[in-house]
Design a protein around this motif. Structure first.
Motif, mmCIF file in Angstrom:
data_model
loop_
_atom_site.group_PDB
_atom_site.id
_atom_site.type_symbol
_atom_site.label_atom_id
_atom_site.label_comp_id
_atom_site.label_asym_id
_atom_site.label_seq_id
_atom_site.Cartn_x
_atom_site.Cartn_y
_atom_site.Cartn_z
ATOM 1 N N SER A 80 -1.546 1.548 -6.265
ATOM 2 C CA SER A 80 -1.679 2.033 -4.882
ATOM 3 C C SER A 80 -1.417 0.909 -3.882
ATOM 4 N N VAL A 81 -1.945 -0.260 -4.176
ATOM 5 C CA VAL A 81 -1.726 -1.415 -3.298
ATOM 6 C C VAL A 81 -0.239 -1.783 -3.301
ATOM 7 N N ALA A 82 0.402 -1.736 -4.463
ATOM 8 C CA ALA A 82 1.833 -2.042 -4.565
ATOM 9 C C ALA A 82 2.639 -1.082 -3.697
ATOM 10 N N GLU A 83 2.262 0.184 -3.687
ATOM 11 C CA GLU A 83 2.952 1.174 -2.841
ATOM 12 C C GLU A 83 2.826 0.784 -1.371
ATOM 13 N N TYR A 84 1.636 0.389 -0.960
ATOM 14 C CA TYR A 84 1.424 -0.040 0.414
ATOM 15 C C TYR A 84 2.281 -1.267 0.740
ATOM 16 N N LEU A 85 2.303 -2.231 -0.175
ATOM 17 C CA LEU A 85 3.028 -3.481 0.070
ATOM 18 C C LEU A 85 4.547 -3.294 0.081
ATOM 19 N N LEU A 86 5.035 -2.191 -0.482
ATOM 20 C CA LEU A 86 6.472 -1.905 -0.436
ATOM 21 C C LEU A 86 6.964 -1.775 1.005
ATOM 22 N N MET A 99 -2.212 2.495 5.255
ATOM 23 C CA MET A 99 -3.311 1.744 4.685
ATOM 24 C C MET A 99 -4.395 2.682 4.160
ATOM 25 N N GLU A 100 -4.253 3.999 4.368
ATOM 26 C CA GLU A 100 -5.270 4.932 3.925
ATOM 27 C C GLU A 100 -5.483 4.905 2.420
ATOM 28 N N LYS A 101 -4.489 4.504 1.657
ATOM 29 C CA LYS A 101 -4.590 4.497 0.197
ATOM 30 C C LYS A 101 -5.531 3.410 -0.313
ATOM 31 N N ILE A 102 -5.827 2.431 0.510
ATOM 32 C CA ILE A 102 -6.666 1.311 0.081
ATOM 33 C C ILE A 102 -8.098 1.574 0.537
ATOM 34 N N HIS A 103 -9.014 1.639 -0.421
ATOM 35 C CA HIS A 103 -10.407 1.931 -0.137
ATOM 36 C C HIS A 103 -11.276 0.739 -0.499
ATOM 37 N N LYS A 104 -12.448 0.659 0.117
ATOM 38 C CA LYS A 104 -13.365 -0.447 -0.101
ATOM 39 C C LYS A 104 -13.698 -0.631 -1.579
ATOM 40 N N SER A 129 -6.027 -12.115 -12.688
ATOM 41 C CA SER A 129 -5.221 -12.342 -11.485
ATOM 42 C C SER A 129 -3.740 -12.180 -11.776
ATOM 43 N N VAL A 130 -3.304 -12.736 -12.892
ATOM 44 C CA VAL A 130 -1.895 -12.622 -13.272
ATOM 45 C C VAL A 130 -1.546 -11.160 -13.539
ATOM 46 N N SER A 131 -2.421 -10.431 -14.230
ATOM 47 C CA SER A 131 -2.163 -9.011 -14.515
ATOM 48 C C SER A 131 -2.056 -8.200 -13.230
ATOM 49 N N THR A 132 -2.961 -8.438 -12.287
ATOM 50 C CA THR A 132 -2.928 -7.738 -10.997
ATOM 51 C C THR A 132 -1.637 -8.058 -10.253
ATOM 52 N N ALA A 133 -1.308 -9.342 -10.152
ATOM 53 C CA ALA A 133 -0.104 -9.767 -9.431
ATOM 54 C C ALA A 133 1.164 -9.230 -10.099
ATOM 55 N N GLN A 134 1.169 -9.164 -11.423
ATOM 56 C CA GLN A 134 2.362 -8.714 -12.139
ATOM 57 C C GLN A 134 2.685 -7.254 -11.853
ATOM 58 N N ILE A 135 1.664 -6.418 -11.717
ATOM 59 C CA ILE A 135 1.890 -5.008 -11.376
ATOM 60 C C ILE A 135 2.606 -4.911 -10.031
ATOM 61 N N ILE A 136 2.139 -5.688 -9.071
ATOM 62 C CA ILE A 136 2.753 -5.669 -7.740
ATOM 63 C C ILE A 136 4.139 -6.287 -7.786
ATOM 64 N N ALA A 137 4.274 -7.401 -8.483
ATOM 65 C CA ALA A 137 5.581 -8.077 -8.584
ATOM 66 C C ALA A 137 6.617 -7.161 -9.227
ATOM 67 N N ASP A 138 6.228 -6.439 -10.263
ATOM 68 C CA ASP A 138 7.165 -5.516 -10.917
ATOM 69 C C ASP A 138 7.639 -4.451 -9.944
#
Length: 163
Positions: free
Chosen positions: A63-69, A1-6, A84-93
């Protein structure tokens, strides 16, 4: 979780709560705010629905996508707002998933039509002090929360097969 910052403007939450639809449990439910959006003069969220995310926002979402992997993500929902769709699409991809949309889970509607910036900020702040207050064309925080709950229940009903 270190990759995710405030400063990345993300909110992740893990909940262990009974599904109100059935006697099943949700394993994990992550809530995530959209990445940093491009700015424009108006803060009217009806207009802002079409704003996309910045290049920096895209990089931080990676970075968040890497964490969620590292987690077992089975489904991704986004509001119908472009950012929102753009953010979600990066993670979904990155996770090889499709983004599903639920129009009820967007942010609070705040309209500043025919208001000066000073008036708009005054009313915006007032809406966070009094959760029942809404100016013309806007919704109160309590109205937004009720709408969001309906959206989450609809998602739970659609996805009750997820364990």
């Amino acid at each position: 979780m270190e990759k995710i910052h405030k400063e990345q403007e993300y909110v992740l939450a893990t909940l262990q709560k009974p599904n109100p639809i059935k006697d099943k449990h949700i394993k994990s439910f992550y809530l995530m705010r959209h990445a940093e959006k491009n700015r424009q003069e108006s803060h009217n969220s009806l207009i802002n629905a079409e704003l996309d995310i910045t290049t920096d926002g895209k990089a931080k979402t990676e970075s968040v996508a890497e964490y969620l992997l590292q987690n077992k993500i089975e489904v991704i929902y986004a509001s119908n707002y472009k950012r929102s769709v753009s953010t979600a699409q990066i993670i979904a991809d990155r996770l090889d998933l499709q983004v599903k949309q639920e129009e009820l889970i967007h942010e609070k509607i705040f309209s500043i039509d025919n208001l000066s910036d000073e008036q708009a900020f005054e009313l915006y702040n007032k809406s966070f002090e009094d959760w029942d207050y809404s100016n013309h064309g806007s919704e109160s925080i309590n109205q937004a929360v009720t709408r969001l709950k309906r959206g989450l229940v609809q998602i739970l009903e659609k996805e009750d097969h997820i364990t």
